[in-house]
Design a protein around this motif. Structure first.
Motif, PDB file in Angstrom:
ATOM      1  N   ILE A  97     -29.370 -19.352  52.580  1.00 16.46           N
ATOM      2  CA  ILE A  97     -30.808 -19.279  52.296  1.00 16.46           C
ATOM      3  C   ILE A  97     -31.079 -18.253  51.201  1.00 16.46           C
ATOM      4  N   LEU A  98     -30.418 -17.103  51.281  1.00 17.03           N
ATOM      5  CA  LEU A  98     -30.633 -16.055  50.278  1.00 17.03           C
ATOM      6  C   LEU A  98     -30.128 -16.491  48.905  1.00 17.03           C
ATOM      7  N   ASP A  99     -28.988 -17.182  48.861  1.00 16.55           N
ATOM      8  CA  ASP A  99     -28.486 -17.711  47.582  1.00 16.55           C
ATOM      9  C   ASP A  99     -29.487 -18.698  46.994  1.00 16.55           C
ATOM     10  N   ALA A 127     -35.851 -23.958  50.961  1.00 14.81           N
ATOM     11  CA  ALA A 127     -35.156 -24.790  51.951  1.00 14.81           C
ATOM     12  C   ALA A 127     -34.492 -25.980  51.270  1.00 14.81           C
ATOM     13  N   GLY A 128     -35.200 -26.611  50.340  1.00 13.99           N
ATOM     14  CA  GLY A 128     -34.641 -27.757  49.622  1.00 13.99           C
ATOM     15  C   GLY A 128     -33.380 -27.395  48.847  1.00 13.99           C
ATOM     16  N   VAL A 129     -33.411 -26.270  48.147  1.00 12.34           N
ATOM     17  CA  VAL A 129     -32.233 -25.829  47.386  1.00 12.34           C
ATOM     18  C   VAL A 129     -31.094 -25.459  48.336  1.00 12.34           C
ATOM     19  N   ALA A 130     -31.436 -24.907  49.487  1.00 14.44           N
ATOM     20  CA  ALA A 130     -30.421 -24.539  50.483  1.00 14.44           C
ATOM     21  C   ALA A 130     -29.871 -25.766  51.213  1.00 14.44           C
ATOM     22  N   SER A 185     -35.699 -25.094  59.684  1.00 10.48           N
ATOM     23  CA  SER A 185     -34.471 -24.297  59.827  1.00 10.48           C
ATOM     24  C   SER A 185     -34.615 -22.947  59.136  1.00 10.48           C
ATOM     25  N   LEU A 186     -35.257 -22.941  57.976  1.00 10.08           N
ATOM     26  CA  LEU A 186     -35.483 -21.677  57.274  1.00 10.08           C
ATOM     27  C   LEU A 186     -36.332 -20.742  58.131  1.00 10.08           C
TER      28      LEU A 186
END
Length: 190
Positions: A5-7, A27-30, A36-37
């Motif tokens: 999430i942090l990345d 969230a989408g990028v993760a 979940s986030l």
């Protein structure tokens, strides 16, 4: 999952800036659902604060290691290596650094940066104390340390964010000369 999430949040901050970042985008990028986030972070500011905290910790370790490894070097080498280490640590991406600088106080993670400044100040004070016979004597080491740490920090941050038409090596040369001239004894002291 937290690191993922942090990345993702860091990538979104780089690509969209703070204003363009949202929990849905992060969230989408993760590759996870917003739900979940939210199991890990209550809102966007909490995610961004965690990203800033992680970056601050990494930056502090990187710079402090380099600075402390060169305490025995002559001033020109010590100053240049120290500034280069800070510049390397800050030079992640202009938009990411801008988000950090602009939103750190509001997000309540300023204490991380204050701790970083204190760590670098302690190392700078140690260097000045160890080398006092080569430095100007008309200022206290605490004053010189405060001035130098903030001067270098500000100029390095602005260099990364503004991306002026100044080559990195030229910037390092100029800021090193600036610091060394500040520390140099006046001719009447020689």
């Amino acid at each position: 999952m937290v690191a993922r999430i942090l990345d993702a949040a860091q990538r979104v901050l780089i690509e969209q800036g703070y204003e363009g970042a949202s929990t849905n985008r992060i969230a989408g990028v993760a590759g996870i659902s917003p739900g979940s986030l939210y199991q890990y972070f209550p809102n966007k500011d909490a995610v961004v604060a965690a990203v800033i905290s992680r970056f601050s910790d990494q930056m502090a370790a990187q710079v402090a290691d380099s600075v402390s490894a060169h305490l025995d070097q002559p001033a020109p080498t010590y100053v240049r290596v120290s500034i280069a280490a800070l510049l390397d640590a800050l030079d992640v991406h202009p938009e990411f650094l801008r988000a950090i600088v602009e939103h750190t106080p509001r997000l309540g993670v300023a204490s991380k940066l204050v701790a970083f400044e204190q760590r670098i100040s302690d190392l700078t004070m140690a260097y000045l104390t160890l080398n006092r016979r080569h430095l100007r004597s008309d200022t206290t080491h605490s004053t010189a340390t405060w001035m130098l740490v903030r001067l270098v920090e500000h100029l390095c941050i602005r260099y990364v964010i503004d991306q002026p038409a100044i080559a990195r090596e030229e910037f390092l040369d100029e800021i090193t000369v600036l610091v060394l001239n500040y520390l140099r004894p006046y001719p009447s002291e020689a």
